[in-house]
Design a protein around this motif. Sequence first.
Motif, PDB file in Angstrom:
ATOM      1  N   PHE A  90      -3.284   0.079   8.959  1.00  0.00           N
ATOM      2  CA  PHE A  90      -2.023  -0.125   8.246  1.00  0.00           C
ATOM      3  C   PHE A  90      -1.156  -1.089   9.042  1.00  0.00           C
ATOM      4  O   PHE A  90      -1.010  -0.945  10.256  1.00  0.00           O
ATOM      5  N   SER A  92      -5.568   3.304  -0.296  1.00  0.00           N
ATOM      6  CA  SER A  92      -6.260   2.890   0.930  1.00  0.00           C
ATOM      7  C   SER A  92      -7.127   4.017   1.478  1.00  0.00           C
ATOM      8  O   SER A  92      -8.315   3.827   1.791  1.00  0.00           O
ATOM      9  N   GLY A 107      -0.325   4.831   1.260  1.00  0.00           N
ATOM     10  CA  GLY A 107      -1.759   4.736   1.509  1.00  0.00           C
ATOM     11  C   GLY A 107      -2.645   5.557   0.600  1.00  0.00           C
ATOM     12  O   GLY A 107      -3.806   5.802   0.935  1.00  0.00           O
ATOM     13  N   GLY A 127      -4.325  -1.837   4.808  1.00  0.00           N
ATOM     14  CA  GLY A 127      -3.185  -1.703   3.916  1.00  0.00           C
ATOM     15  C   GLY A 127      -1.959  -2.347   4.522  1.00  0.00           C
ATOM     16  O   GLY A 127      -1.670  -2.143   5.699  1.00  0.00           O
ATOM     17  N   ALA A 177       1.878   7.127   5.675  1.00  0.00           N
ATOM     18  CA  ALA A 177       0.458   6.816   5.507  1.00  0.00           C
ATOM     19  C   ALA A 177      -0.325   7.117   6.779  1.00  0.00           C
ATOM     20  O   ALA A 177      -1.401   7.728   6.737  1.00  0.00           O
ATOM     21  N   CYS A 219       0.806  -1.227   0.000  1.00  0.00           N
ATOM     22  CA  CYS A 219       0.000   0.000   0.000  1.00  0.00           C
ATOM     23  C   CYS A 219       0.831   1.265   0.000  1.00  0.00           C
ATOM     24  O   CYS A 219       0.313   2.351  -0.264  1.00  0.00           O
ATOM     25  N   LEU A 262       4.782   3.446   5.680  1.00  0.00           N
ATOM     26  CA  LEU A 262       3.607   3.309   6.540  1.00  0.00           C
ATOM     27  C   LEU A 262       3.509   4.465   7.536  1.00  0.00           C
ATOM     28  O   LEU A 262       2.411   4.903   7.886  1.00  0.00           O
TER      29      LEU A 262
END
Length: 249
Positions: free
Chosen positions: A91, A58, A55, A70, A81, A52, A78
């Motif tokens: 996540f 997502s 994101g 995700g 995100a 992902c 991450l």
Amino acid sequence: MKPTTVQTLYSRFGVHFDAIAEAGGVDTEGEVSFLDRVFRDHEVGSVLDLACGTGRHSLALAARGYEVTGIDYSPELLEVARGKAGPAVTFSLQDVSAIDAGTGFDAAICMWSTFGELPYRAMLDSLRGALRPGGLFVVDTKHFPELPDVGLRTHHSDELLVGDVLIRTEIDEYYRGRTRVRELVYHVGGDSVPDHSEMDMYTEPEYIALMASHGFAHLATHHDYGSDRRADARRLQMVFTTQAADPVL
């Protein structure tokens, strides 16, 4: 992931990842509108976003009311995100070859040519356990009507100004059998980081055969996020569904 230095790239330049993606021509709204049309036809409520990144898919899907998880192997991406304002998305730091995000997802997505850069055979076997029976899998990838000639080599560079930060990318690309190899150097401000990436390429019929060998049946193919078939399309979006397991005799 295939052998690469992208983990260093993410850790150094993760905050600029969305800008680099935008320079590559992404259209998040158009891509997610396409997914929404497909999902509405199949009563999808929950979505697993494979690799992902920061994101962008997502969060856009969650804003449309989907329940989204995700997963990615980069803690830096991450972190970006999770830091974005928007609807709640789960996540999780994971390797896609051993998915541990729960079961019963209505659909999974793998967007923007990531599929061929991943350990996709192990991912497909793991993904079957995460999807509900009849769940969807949407693969978005570069369109290869036929595989490029081995030995073909190109070099180009791109520049992108993000605020007061200049991002310059040098790309040396060549083909080795089924694999597209890219040697890149990202220059951000006064810093430079090399990136080696490898992506396995498939034509549409080869994708369909590959997916069938891992228990996924082909439902539809779209070109450039629309329904019309076009030989000159830049990208393919293929929709698959999980096949029922063969009965035990």
